[in-house]
Write a protein that holds these residues in place. Sequence first.
Motif, PDB file in Angstrom:
ATOM      1  N   GLU A 185       0.689  -1.300  -0.003  1.00 13.51           N
ATOM      2  CA  GLU A 185      -0.002   0.434  -0.235  1.00 13.51           C
ATOM      3  C   GLU A 185       0.635   1.251  -0.170  1.00 13.51           C
ATOM      4  O   GLU A 185       2.182   1.183   0.780  1.00 13.51           O
ATOM      5  N   ASN A 186       0.738   1.964  -1.101  1.00  9.54           N
ATOM      6  CA  ASN A 186       1.266   3.369  -1.281  1.00  9.54           C
ATOM      7  C   ASN A 186       3.613   3.199  -1.172  1.00  9.54           C
ATOM      8  O   ASN A 186       3.606   3.870  -0.205  1.00  9.54           O
ATOM      9  N   GLY A 187       4.044   1.623  -1.560  1.00  7.99           N
ATOM     10  CA  GLY A 187       5.025   1.449  -1.233  1.00  7.99           C
ATOM     11  C   GLY A 187       5.774   0.469  -0.084  1.00  7.99           C
ATOM     12  O   GLY A 187       6.617   0.402  -0.195  1.00  7.99           O
ATOM     13  N   GLU A 188       4.695   0.367   0.117  1.00  5.09           N
ATOM     14  CA  GLU A 188       4.927   0.053   2.120  1.00  5.09           C
ATOM     15  C   GLU A 188       4.009  -1.315   1.676  1.00  5.09           C
ATOM     16  O   GLU A 188       3.057  -1.408   1.661  1.00  5.09           O
ATOM     17  N   THR A 189       5.715  -2.635   2.410  1.00  6.55           N
ATOM     18  CA  THR A 189       4.348  -3.757   2.947  1.00  6.55           C
ATOM     19  C   THR A 189       3.130  -3.334   4.204  1.00  6.55           C
ATOM     20  O   THR A 189       3.393  -3.243   4.978  1.00  6.55           O
ATOM     21  N   GLN A 190       2.317  -3.755   3.748  1.00  6.30           N
ATOM     22  CA  GLN A 190       1.043  -4.252   5.048  1.00  6.30           C
ATOM     23  C   GLN A 190       0.743  -5.067   5.716  1.00  6.30           C
ATOM     24  O   GLN A 190       0.988  -6.161   4.603  1.00  6.30           O
TER      25      GLN A 190
END
Length: 197
Positions: free
Chosen positions: A102-107
């Motif tokens: 999500e938006n370049g970050e792992t969630q």
Amino acid sequence: MTQTRTARTILAASAGLFLAGLGTGAQAQFDPQGLYSTRDILDAEVHFESAPASEPSEVVDILLGDDRKVQAIVVDTHDSVGLDGDTVVITNQHYRLVNFNENGETQHDIIVETDTEALDAMPRYDREWMNTARERAREAWDSTGEGAESAWHRTRQGLDRIGEGAENAWERTQEGAERAGRRISETLDEWTRDSDG
């Protein structure tokens, strides 16, 4: 409900389909991450397969055994799940972690895989449950650990000594701790199943 939360809810509801092989591009979202931060897990939304239309619930604690492995998570359920907002203990066999970008970050999201009946029977988390669970886990450790120290207190002094005998002793201690950890997990799962009936 925000667009992001809606997307995460749809993602959680669809996770089983993706894992079954639908959507080649989306499947990469579920690749193992390798190492996980408890802070990220505590921020994860919890979705229940038995209540797909419910609002996300929240992880409020992570329970670890003497083997330093996760034995269960503690979840504050949203009222819409159907448990009156109770805080429940969910052992490892009943949930899975979904990783996504999500938006370049792992969630992460957590999917609880139980039917309504099993969900209703999940243990409620309170001081009495924790004290009893701690005692049962300690008994499981004592009966299986064969003298192995808790991994929280264990030292590697034996490896500082010269000779293979020390290493063998350390390996036996680790193996005993692993056996005990598995027994603790089995004990908590058996207890959960017993409360189902």
